[in-house]
Each structure stands twice: as C-alpha cells, then as structure tokens.
Design an enzyme around this catalytic site. Sequence first.
Site, PDB file in Angstrom:
ATOM      1  CB  CYS A   9      -1.109  -0.027   1.127  1.00 40.29           C
ATOM      2  SG  CYS A   9      -2.727   0.630   0.705  1.00 40.29           S
TER       3      CYS A   9
ATOM      4  CG  HIS B 254      -3.947  -3.788   3.086  1.00 40.14           C
ATOM      5  ND1 HIS B 254      -3.132  -3.509   3.912  1.00 40.14           N
ATOM      6  CD2 HIS B 254      -4.547  -2.794   2.300  1.00 40.14           C
ATOM      7  CE1 HIS B 254      -3.190  -2.081   3.803  1.00 40.14           C
ATOM      8  NE2 HIS B 254      -4.000  -1.586   2.979  1.00 40.14           N
TER       9      HIS B 254
ATOM     10  CD  GLU C 211      -2.025  -6.352   5.372  1.00 39.26           C
ATOM     11  OE1 GLU C 211      -1.705  -6.701   4.228  1.00 39.26           O
ATOM     12  OE2 GLU C 211      -2.696  -5.349   5.683  1.00 39.26           O
TER      13      GLU C 211
HETATM   14  N1  LIG Z   1      -3.201   1.756   3.326  1.00 38.89           N
HETATM   15  C1  LIG Z   1      -2.199   2.474   3.130  1.00 38.89           C
HETATM   16  O1  LIG Z   1      -1.188   2.056   3.253  1.00 38.89           O
HETATM   17  C2  LIG Z   1      -2.665   3.565   2.262  1.00 38.89           C
HETATM   18  C3  LIG Z   1      -1.652   4.495   1.343  1.00 38.89           C
HETATM   19  C4  LIG Z   1      -2.269   6.038   1.144  1.00 38.89           C
HETATM   20  N2  LIG Z   1      -2.222   6.755   2.584  1.00 38.89           N
HETATM   21  C5  LIG Z   1      -3.297   6.181   0.676  1.00 38.89           C
HETATM   22  O2  LIG Z   1      -4.398   6.846   0.905  1.00 38.89           O
HETATM   23  O3  LIG Z   1      -3.285   5.895  -0.612  1.00 38.89           O
END
Ligand SMILES: NC(=O)CC[C@H](N)C(=O)O
Length: 360
Positions: free
Chosen positions: A244, A329, A331
Amino acid sequence: MKGFLKLENGEIFEGELSGNTDKEVYGEAVFFTGMTGYQEVMTDPSFNGQVVVFTYPLIGNYGINLTDNESKKPQPAALVMSECHKTGHHYACDKTVEKEAAEAGIPILTGLDTRALVKRIREHGDMGAVITTNPDKIDVASFTPIGERQLVADAAVKKVEIFGEGSHHVVLVDFGYKESMVTSLVEQGCKVTVVPYDMAEEEIHQLNPDGLLFSNGPGNPKQLNSFLPAYKRLAETYPTLGICLGHQLLALAFGGDTEKLRFGHRGANQPVQDLETKKVYITSQNHSYVVKENTLNESDFSILFKNINDGSIEGLVHNTLPIITVQFHPEAHPGPADSEEIFHKFMEQLRSKGRETAYA
Ligand SMILES: NC(=O)CC[C@H](N)C(=O)O
C-alpha cells in the site's frame, strides 16, 4: 445530542452525535464498503485523519474483541454510520463500538442518510469534512487538507519493536503498520524487527536483514519525498515487499509518479487481477492514491496486478531485482486466506536470498 457533518462543498448532514462531542473534528471524508471489518478499520493506522463513512447500514453488531486490533489505538478522526449497534453480540465481544470510540475521544455520527453522503463523495471525490455541533460557524476549507499533512510521524513507531523468533529476519520499515502484517510474517517463520520510517540506512544495514517490508500508512506518499533515495538504495540491496503506502513509496523512489483517485478504494471485495496468470483475487483495500500509469521506467518495473473495477495499478514486480509491491492488503482476510500467496512469494525470495530470482 444533535450533531452535523459539514463537507468542504458546504453541504451539511444532520445526525446524532456520540463519543467525543466537545470539540470540532476535521478529517477527510472517505467511505468504506465492507459489511464487516469495522474493528480493523478503526485500528488501521492508514485511516489516521479520516472521517470514515460506513456504507453498510449497521455497524458494531459483533462488538469489539481483544484480538483483532490492527494497532494500539483507534485511528480515524471520526466515524459516520447509519446505525451503531448498542450492545454487540459475539462470544468474544469485549466492548461496544461506541465505548471504544468514546474512550479514544473519537466522535460517532449516526442517523443520517449515508447513501446520500456516499453519492456526494463519489461525485465530488474524497473531501474535507468537519464533525461539529455548530456547522454554521465552520469553514471546512480553512483546515489543512490531508494530502498536505505529515501523518506518518504520528502513526509510525518511535522505537524498534521485535516479534517472532523465526530464522528469516525481516526489517519492517514502518509508516503505521497493521499488526496482521507482522502476524503473517511470523507465521511464515520470520523474526520481524519494526523500525521507524526515518531510521538511518546504516542502522538498518546493521540489523542484517534478509528482507525488507515497506508498510502501509496514512496520507500522501509525496510527503515522504526526502526519504526516497534511501528507500531506493535499501530496496536495491535486499529482497523487498511493499504494501500500500510502501508500494507507492517504492514506485516514487524508482522514478514513478502517484496520483489521487477521485474517491479511494476502501472495502473488502476489490477485485484485482494478476496480469500474468489472469487469476483474480478478491482483496481488502484502503487507499486514496495510486501509482500513475506510464510513469514507471519499463526497464525497472512491470505491472503485475490491476484493479478490475477501474483498471488502476495494484502491484508491481521489478524486472531484475527481487522487489514485489502491492497496493492491496495481502495480510487482510476478506475471506479465509485470499492473497496470502504474496507472502509466500516474498518468502521464496528470502530463502533464495533473492538476488537472482525476481518474482515469477
Ligand atoms: N493503506 C495504505 O497504506 C494507504 C496508503 C495511502 N495513505 C493512500 O491513501 O493511498
């Protein structure tokens, strides 16, 4: 008590306020579409600074338990939902959502038309919003937008944390990590050392990692521009997984660009396709930013995953180095194990020390 959500475009939604009712709270209004997973949302540091609107109409029906927290404290600025369950029915229920939010000083606004609110966000894009008892006085545009705030400094660890005793040593460069990431790695036989995002490169080398994980985290990846050269050098040295925010940062570090989606992907059923195998994964997601198409040097990275709904980039693989990055994600468990495979690939790279085997 009567309360209001006022959007940056001036629109006001009236509801019932509970939790922290004494002060105005500013955040970015975003929506989450999962039917479950509200506890994970409440404790995922990537939600830091956000006013989270739940599209599922009843939140809190299985309460809050002691095992599913993703971090040590609730993270969003405020929660907005149609109805909040008053008790929470589950054998593992430890407290209600209302109690958890009240203890953390987070306001909850209920009893409003969340469908209308979400439609507005979809039309205008994620917007600044204030939760208040006195909307007429508030100028939402006077608050500093999320994209200009450095939220990672608040969300990330300040000191090193160590988990597990496995034989593969992963250093997790932390921007506000979810605990399930550590759990997944420990289950794969890793020892995990979590380090602050601003730890000096030399100190990371001294930890003698077998691999690195660049974690998720809140806010705009470009707020961390000054660290990118160091992240690039580190990723060139060790097998690396980016998740992410970590994925976005690695793309930026290697010369790519990121942009903000009109409204983010937040939910538990985002379909993502592996472009090589054509296999589709149903993934958990929570992000506003994406890596911009055609900004990556093609000799560096290939696009590995794309989002089936909007075609946005969901994952990259380096063509010569053992670097994998995912926007979703792996995980998280929107179903039983889902995209856990990403961790297996990372482990293969660690085991072979990764130097010559890029993800295949
Ligand atoms: N879940 C995250 O790591 C989000 C990454 C980043 N803050 C976004 O909004 O795209």
